[in-house]
Design a protein around this motif. Structure first.
Motif, PDB file in Angstrom:
ATOM      1  N   PHE A   1      -4.734 -14.347   9.406  1.00 35.39           N
ATOM      2  CA  PHE A   1      -5.933 -14.893   8.393  1.00 35.39           C
ATOM      3  C   PHE A   1      -7.386 -14.241   8.849  1.00 35.39           C
ATOM      4  CE2 PHE A   1      -2.870 -18.077   7.860  1.00 35.39           C
ATOM      5  CZ  PHE A   1      -2.766 -18.328   6.581  1.00 35.39           C
ATOM      6  N   CYS A   2      -7.029 -13.262   9.808  1.00 38.52           N
ATOM      7  CA  CYS A   2      -8.367 -12.706  10.603  1.00 38.52           C
ATOM      8  C   CYS A   2      -8.495 -11.262   9.286  1.00 38.52           C
ATOM      9  CB  CYS A   2      -8.240 -12.144  11.663  1.00 38.52           C
ATOM     10  SG  CYS A   2      -9.263 -10.950  12.308  1.00 38.52           S
ATOM     11  N   LEU A   3      -7.587 -10.652   9.076  1.00 36.91           N
ATOM     12  CA  LEU A   3      -7.586  -9.508   8.164  1.00 36.91           C
ATOM     13  C   LEU A   3      -8.577  -8.659   8.498  1.00 36.91           C
ATOM     14  CD1 LEU A   3      -6.901 -11.720   4.841  1.00 36.91           C
ATOM     15  CD2 LEU A   3      -5.475  -9.954   5.739  1.00 36.91           C
ATOM     16  N   GLY A   4      -8.729  -8.270   9.664  1.00 33.23           N
ATOM     17  CA  GLY A   4      -9.697  -7.311  10.041  1.00 33.23           C
ATOM     18  C   GLY A   4     -10.943  -7.754  10.082  1.00 33.23           C
ATOM     19  N   ASP A   5     -11.486  -9.028  10.194  1.00 34.88           N
ATOM     20  CA  ASP A   5     -12.698  -9.615   9.811  1.00 34.88           C
ATOM     21  C   ASP A   5     -13.325  -9.140   8.670  1.00 34.88           C
ATOM     22  OD1 ASP A   5     -15.045 -11.035  10.595  1.00 34.88           O
ATOM     23  OD2 ASP A   5     -15.827  -9.671  12.054  1.00 34.88           O
ATOM     24  N   THR A   6     -12.481  -9.113   7.904  1.00 35.61           N
ATOM     25  CA  THR A   6     -12.862  -8.963   6.493  1.00 35.61           C
ATOM     26  C   THR A   6     -12.560  -7.350   5.845  1.00 35.61           C
ATOM     27  OG1 THR A   6     -14.911 -10.452   6.537  1.00 35.61           O
ATOM     28  CG2 THR A   6     -14.789  -9.138   4.611  1.00 35.61           C
ATOM     29  N   GLY A   7     -12.513  -6.479   6.682  1.00 35.23           N
ATOM     30  CA  GLY A   7     -12.227  -5.164   6.507  1.00 35.23           C
ATOM     31  C   GLY A   7     -10.838  -4.938   5.456  1.00 35.23           C
ATOM     32  N   SER A   8      -9.877  -5.855   5.907  1.00 35.55           N
ATOM     33  CA  SER A   8      -8.623  -5.900   5.046  1.00 35.55           C
ATOM     34  C   SER A   8      -8.602  -7.271   4.322  1.00 35.55           C
ATOM     35  CB  SER A   8      -7.480  -5.609   6.137  1.00 35.55           C
ATOM     36  OG  SER A   8      -7.253  -4.555   6.715  1.00 35.55           O
ATOM     37  N   MET A   9      -9.705  -7.763   3.598  1.00 31.72           N
ATOM     38  CA  MET A   9      -9.452  -9.124   3.162  1.00 31.72           C
ATOM     39  C   MET A   9      -8.658  -8.949   1.963  1.00 31.72           C
ATOM     40  SD  MET A   9     -12.987 -11.028   1.449  1.00 31.72           S
ATOM     41  CE  MET A   9     -12.689 -10.296  -0.356  1.00 31.72           C
ATOM     42  N   PHE A  10      -8.235  -7.937   1.233  1.00 28.43           N
ATOM     43  CA  PHE A  10      -7.352  -7.653   0.224  1.00 28.43           C
ATOM     44  C   PHE A  10      -5.924  -7.633   0.635  1.00 28.43           C
ATOM     45  CE2 PHE A  10     -11.545  -6.648  -1.565  1.00 28.43           C
ATOM     46  CZ  PHE A  10     -11.823  -7.618  -2.202  1.00 28.43           C
ATOM     47  N   GLY A  11      -5.615  -7.746   2.089  1.00 28.07           N
ATOM     48  CA  GLY A  11      -4.389  -7.507   2.496  1.00 28.07           C
ATOM     49  C   GLY A  11      -4.210  -6.142   3.091  1.00 28.07           C
ATOM     50  N   HIS A  12      -3.259  -6.027   3.874  1.00 29.34           N
ATOM     51  CA  HIS A  12      -2.952  -4.828   4.493  1.00 29.34           C
ATOM     52  C   HIS A  12      -2.378  -3.607   3.858  1.00 29.34           C
ATOM     53  CE1 HIS A  12      -4.519  -6.271   8.680  1.00 29.34           C
ATOM     54  NE2 HIS A  12      -3.518  -7.355   8.389  1.00 29.34           N
ATOM     55  N   SER A  13      -3.109  -2.508   3.614  1.00 28.98           N
ATOM     56  CA  SER A  13      -2.479  -1.564   2.778  1.00 28.98           C
ATOM     57  C   SER A  13      -1.977  -2.059   1.251  1.00 28.98           C
ATOM     58  CB  SER A  13      -1.146  -0.637   3.468  1.00 28.98           C
ATOM     59  OG  SER A  13      -1.777  -0.034   4.558  1.00 28.98           O
ATOM     60  N   PRO A  14      -3.136  -2.663   0.672  1.00 28.87           N
ATOM     61  CA  PRO A  14      -2.343  -2.759  -0.840  1.00 28.87           C
ATOM     62  C   PRO A  14      -2.128  -1.648  -1.615  1.00 28.87           C
ATOM     63  CG  PRO A  14      -4.758  -3.468  -0.349  1.00 28.87           C
ATOM     64  CD  PRO A  14      -4.394  -2.690   0.690  1.00 28.87           C
ATOM     65  N   PRO A  15      -0.912  -1.891  -2.240  1.00 32.30           N
ATOM     66  CA  PRO A  15      -0.058  -0.830  -2.601  1.00 32.30           C
ATOM     67  C   PRO A  15      -0.775   0.058  -3.758  1.00 32.30           C
ATOM     68  CG  PRO A  15       1.380  -2.954  -3.161  1.00 32.30           C
ATOM     69  CD  PRO A  15      -0.100  -3.165  -2.532  1.00 32.30           C
ATOM     70  N   PRO A  16      -1.976  -0.399  -4.460  1.00 35.93           N
ATOM     71  CA  PRO A  16      -2.679   0.638  -5.374  1.00 35.93           C
ATOM     72  C   PRO A  16      -3.429   1.629  -4.329  1.00 35.93           C
ATOM     73  CG  PRO A  16      -2.704  -1.531  -6.334  1.00 35.93           C
ATOM     74  CD  PRO A  16      -2.114  -1.785  -5.009  1.00 35.93           C
ATOM     75  N   VAL A  17      -3.993   1.014  -3.186  1.00 37.77           N
ATOM     76  CA  VAL A  17      -4.741   1.623  -2.444  1.00 37.77           C
ATOM     77  C   VAL A  17      -3.886   2.724  -1.398  1.00 37.77           C
ATOM     78  CG1 VAL A  17      -6.314   1.826  -0.388  1.00 37.77           C
ATOM     79  CG2 VAL A  17      -6.475  -0.123  -2.198  1.00 37.77           C
ATOM     80  N   ALA A  18      -2.819   2.309  -1.280  1.00 34.88           N
ATOM     81  CA  ALA A  18      -1.912   3.033  -0.678  1.00 34.88           C
ATOM     82  C   ALA A  18      -1.480   4.260  -1.305  1.00 34.88           C
ATOM     83  CB  ALA A  18      -0.533   2.325  -0.075  1.00 34.88           C
ATOM     84  N   ARG A  19      -1.323   4.019  -2.764  1.00 33.52           N
ATOM     85  CA  ARG A  19      -0.827   5.141  -3.492  1.00 33.52           C
ATOM     86  C   ARG A  19      -1.996   6.127  -3.641  1.00 33.52           C
ATOM     87  NH1 ARG A  19       1.505   0.749  -6.323  1.00 33.52           N
ATOM     88  NH2 ARG A  19      -0.191   0.603  -7.689  1.00 33.52           N
ATOM     89  N   ALA A  20      -3.018   5.550  -3.883  1.00 32.66           N
ATOM     90  CA  ALA A  20      -4.165   6.417  -3.930  1.00 32.66           C
ATOM     91  C   ALA A  20      -4.496   7.454  -2.542  1.00 32.66           C
ATOM     92  CB  ALA A  20      -5.445   5.449  -4.299  1.00 32.66           C
ATOM     93  N   ILE A  21      -4.439   6.771  -1.466  1.00 34.81           N
ATOM     94  CA  ILE A  21      -4.499   7.490  -0.107  1.00 34.81           C
ATOM     95  C   ILE A  21      -3.577   8.472  -0.025  1.00 34.81           C
ATOM     96  CG2 ILE A  21      -4.279   7.295   2.380  1.00 34.81           C
ATOM     97  CD1 ILE A  21      -5.424   4.655   2.053  1.00 34.81           C
ATOM     98  N   ARG A  22      -2.258   8.360  -0.549  1.00 28.81           N
ATOM     99  CA  ARG A  22      -1.183   9.300  -0.482  1.00 28.81           C
ATOM    100  C   ARG A  22      -1.550  10.361  -1.502  1.00 28.81           C
ATOM    101  NH1 ARG A  22       2.330   4.746   0.029  1.00 28.81           N
ATOM    102  NH2 ARG A  22       2.557   4.687  -2.124  1.00 28.81           N
ATOM    103  N   ARG A  23      -1.834  10.160  -2.549  1.00 24.46           N
ATOM    104  CA  ARG A  23      -2.222  11.250  -3.568  1.00 24.46           C
ATOM    105  C   ARG A  23      -3.389  12.057  -3.109  1.00 24.46           C
ATOM    106  NH1 ARG A  23      -3.292   7.884  -7.238  1.00 24.46           N
ATOM    107  NH2 ARG A  23      -5.518   8.094  -7.355  1.00 24.46           N
ATOM    108  N   GLN A  24      -4.467  11.479  -2.483  1.00 20.25           N
ATOM    109  CA  GLN A  24      -5.334  12.213  -2.273  1.00 20.25           C
ATOM    110  C   GLN A  24      -5.317  13.128  -1.038  1.00 20.25           C
ATOM    111  OE1 GLN A  24      -8.548  12.561  -3.939  1.00 20.25           O
ATOM    112  NE2 GLN A  24      -8.876  14.208  -2.351  1.00 20.25           N
ATOM    113  N   ALA A  25      -4.544  12.644  -0.054  1.00 21.52           N
ATOM    114  CA  ALA A  25      -4.415  13.096   1.246  1.00 21.52           C
ATOM    115  C   ALA A  25      -3.578  14.782   0.981  1.00 21.52           C
ATOM    116  CB  ALA A  25      -2.905  12.339   2.064  1.00 21.52           C
TER     117      ALA A  25
END
Length: 458
Positions: free
Chosen positions: A85-109
Motif C-alpha cells: 500500500f506504499c506503492l513507491g510513495d506514489t511512484g507506483s500508484m497504478f501498480g508495479h509494472s502495469p502490463p501496458p507500461v511494461a509492454r511499451a518499455i519492452r517495445r521502446q528498449a
C-alpha cells in the motif's frame, strides 16, 4: 483514553510502544535471515549503507531487500510477500509494472532509450495532456522537483517578481524555495537542511494553509510571482482545504497579479485529471510527477495560454543564452512510451472508480478499528490515498500536521504491519489503492491494523 504527553504518544503508553517495537523488530529479523546477512550491516559500497539516504528512514531494523514486485504485491529476497500500500510513495500508484507500461518499455528498449529528439509517441502525448489536465502547453521533465523548479522560473520571468509563496508543511520535492517552515510564527529555513547557507526566506514567503487573512496579507504588496500549492497538504499528515479555500486562493492571486501553480504529485490520487479537474481549479501552471509514466522517472508541467504567450514574449526580448530549464535525459523516448501507455490505458476512469471504491472501504474499516478501541486518532482521505493520523482530527494547517506526527508510535505500527504482511509508506502513514489492489488485500490491511491496535490498546 487518557493522554499524558510525558508518558503517552497518541494516547498509547510509551512503554507499550517500546515493547511492541522490540517484539516486532525481533519477528522482522527472524523472518528475514538472508536479508539480514546481506544488508543487516548496510549495502556495501554505499554511504550510510543505502543507495539513497532516505532508505534508512524506514523504521524496519534494516531495509527490505526486494526480489520482485508485481501488481500490488512485493516479494522480498527471503520469500516474504507483502501487500503493498506504499506503492513507491506514489511512484507506483497504478501498480508495479502495469502490463501496458511494461509492454511499451519492452517495445521502446529495442529502439533506443535516449537521443534528445522526440519519438512518434510524443505526437500523442501533447494532446493527451491537454485533454486530461486542461492546459494547452506542456513540457516534459524527469522529476516533479525539476518541473516545479522550471515552472517557478517561468513565473518569475513573466511577472518580473522575485518572491514565491508556499504553505507551511507543503511537499514540492526538493525545490529550494519550498524548504522553509514557520516556527513559532516566524519563517525560517527548514531545520536539517544540509549544506544550505542561504536565507531562503529572502525570496520565499510562507504562510499556513487555510488561513485566508494570511494569504491576503502575503499578496498585498504585489511582489509574489507565484503561489505554489498542493490542493491537499500531504507531506506531513494530510490536511484538506476548507470549503471555499481554493476559490478564494484563485480570486486573491488573480487580484494580486500572482500566478498559481498547482502541484498534483500526490493528489493525482483524486481522479484521472487530478484534484484540479475534479474540483474545477484553474491554475496558471500545473505540475505532475511520480506516477505519470507508470514508475519510469518522468514529470510534466503545463502552462495556460496567457502564461505561454507572456513567456514567448519574454524569450523574444531576453538576451541569448542557456535558460537553465531542462536536463539532458528529460523528454527521452522511454519516458514518452511509458507515459503514453499510462495516460491511454492505465489512468482510466474505470480504474479510478475501482480505486476510489476500495479506498472508501479502507477508510471505513480503519475508522471502525479506531472507534472500536477508542483511540484518539482519525483517518483522512483524498481519492485513492488514505492516511491514519494519531491525533483527533481534522487538521487545518501545516503546523497542526507537523505536531500530529508520532514517530515512535508510527514506527512500531509500521513494523508490526510488515510482520502481518502489509507495507505502508514510512514517512506519513500513507496508504494507496492501485488498480491492481484486491478487496482481499484491503481486508487484510484492516484486519492487521485491528490486530496491532488491539495490542496497543490492551
Amino acid at each position: 483514553m487518557h493522554s499524558d504527553s510525558s508518558t503517552t504518544v497518541g494516547g498509547i503508553s510509551r512503554d507499550r510502544i517500546a515493547q511492541l517495537r522490540e517484539a516486532e523488530g525481533a519477528a522482522f529479523r527472524k523472518a528475514r535471515p538472508r536479508s539480514q546477512a546481506k544488508v543487516g550491516n548496510g549495502l556495501p559500497g554505499f554511504f550510510g549503507g543505502v543507495p539513497m539516504h532516505w532508505m534508512n528512514d524506514w523504521p524496519t531494523p534494516f531495509p527490505i531487500l526486494v526480489d520482485s514486485a508485481r501488481g500490488a504485491t512485493i516479494t522480498d529476497m527471503d520469500g516474504n510477500k507483502l501487500d503493498d500500500f506504499c506503492l513507491g510513495d506514489t511512484g507506483s500508484m497504478f501498480g508495479h509494472s502495469p502490463p501496458p507500461v511494461a509492454r511499451a518499455i519492452r517495445r521502446q528498449a529495442g529502439r533506443g532509450l535516449t537521443y534528445m529528439l522526440p519519438s512518434e509517441d510524443a505526437l500523442a502525448i501533447g494532446p493527451l495532456l491537454q485533454q486530461r489536465f486542461g492546459l494547452p502547453f506542456w513540457q516534459i521533465a524527469t522529476t516533479a522537483t525539476d518541473a516545479n523548479r522550471f515552472a517557478l522560473r517561468v513565473a518569475r520571468a513573466v511577472t518580473g517578481r522575485e518572491k514565491i509563496l508556499v504553505f507551511n508543511g507543503c511537499y514540492h520535492g526538493s525545490v529550494d524555495e519550498t524548504m522553509v517552515r514557520l516556527i513559532d510564527g516566524k519563517p525560517v529555513n527548514r531545520p536539517g537542511l544540509a549544506g544550505e547557507f542561504r536565507d531562503l526566506t529572502r525570496t520565499a514567503k510562507v504562510i499556513e494553509f487555510n488561513d485566508v487573512a494570511a494569504l491576503a496579507a502575503a499578496l498585498k504588496d504585489r511582489d509574489v510571482a507565484c503561489v505554489i500549492a498542493e490542493p491537499v497538504l500531504t507531506n506531513s499528515c494530510m490536511v484538506l482545504a476548507d470549503p471555499g479555500y481554493h476559490e478564494t486562493l484563485r480570486k486573491l492571486t488573480r487580484e494580486a497579479g500572482t500566478l498559481l501553480l498547482i502541484d498534483e504529485t500526490h493528489t493525482i490520487s483524486t481522479g484521472p485529471g487530478g484534484y484540479t479537474r475534479k474540483y474545477g481549479l484553474e491554475p496558471d501552471l500545473f505540475v505532475l510527477g511520480k506516477p505519470i509514466a507508470g514508475g519510469v522517472p518522468a514529470s510534466v508541467w503545463g502552462m495556460s495560454d496567457e502564461v505561454a504567450s507572456r513567456y514567448a514574449d519574454y524569450n523574444r526580448t531576453k538576451e541569448p543564452g542557456y535558460s537553465g530549464m531542462g536536463t539532458t535525459l528529460s523528454a527521452n523516448p522511454l519516458q514518452f512510451a511509458a507515459m503514453r501507455a499510462t495516460l491511454e490505458e492505465v489512468m482510466t476512469q474505470e480504474n479510478y472508480d475501482r480505486m476510489d471504491h476500495l479506498a472508501r472501504r479502507l477508510d471505513v474499516g480503519l475508522t471502525g478499528v479506531i472507534d472500536r478501541y477508542n483511540l484518539p486518532w482519525h483517518v483522512s482521505r483524498v481519492g485513492a490515498r488514505v492516511e491514519f493520523i494519531c491525533v483527533p482530527g481534522p487538521l487545518r494547517n501545516g503546523a497542526e500536521a507537523e505536531g500530529a506526527h508520532a514517530p515512535e508510535l508510527e514506527a512500531a505500527i509500521h513494523v508490526a504491519l510488515v510482520n502481518r504482511g502489509v507495507l505502508i509508506a514510512p514517512f506519513h502513514n500513507m496508504m494507496l489503492i492501485s488498480p491492481a489492489t484486491s478487496g482481499a488485500q484491503v481486508s487484510r490491511l484492516i484486519t492487521a491494523f485491528g490486530a496491532v491496535a488491539a495490542k496497543l490498546a490492551a
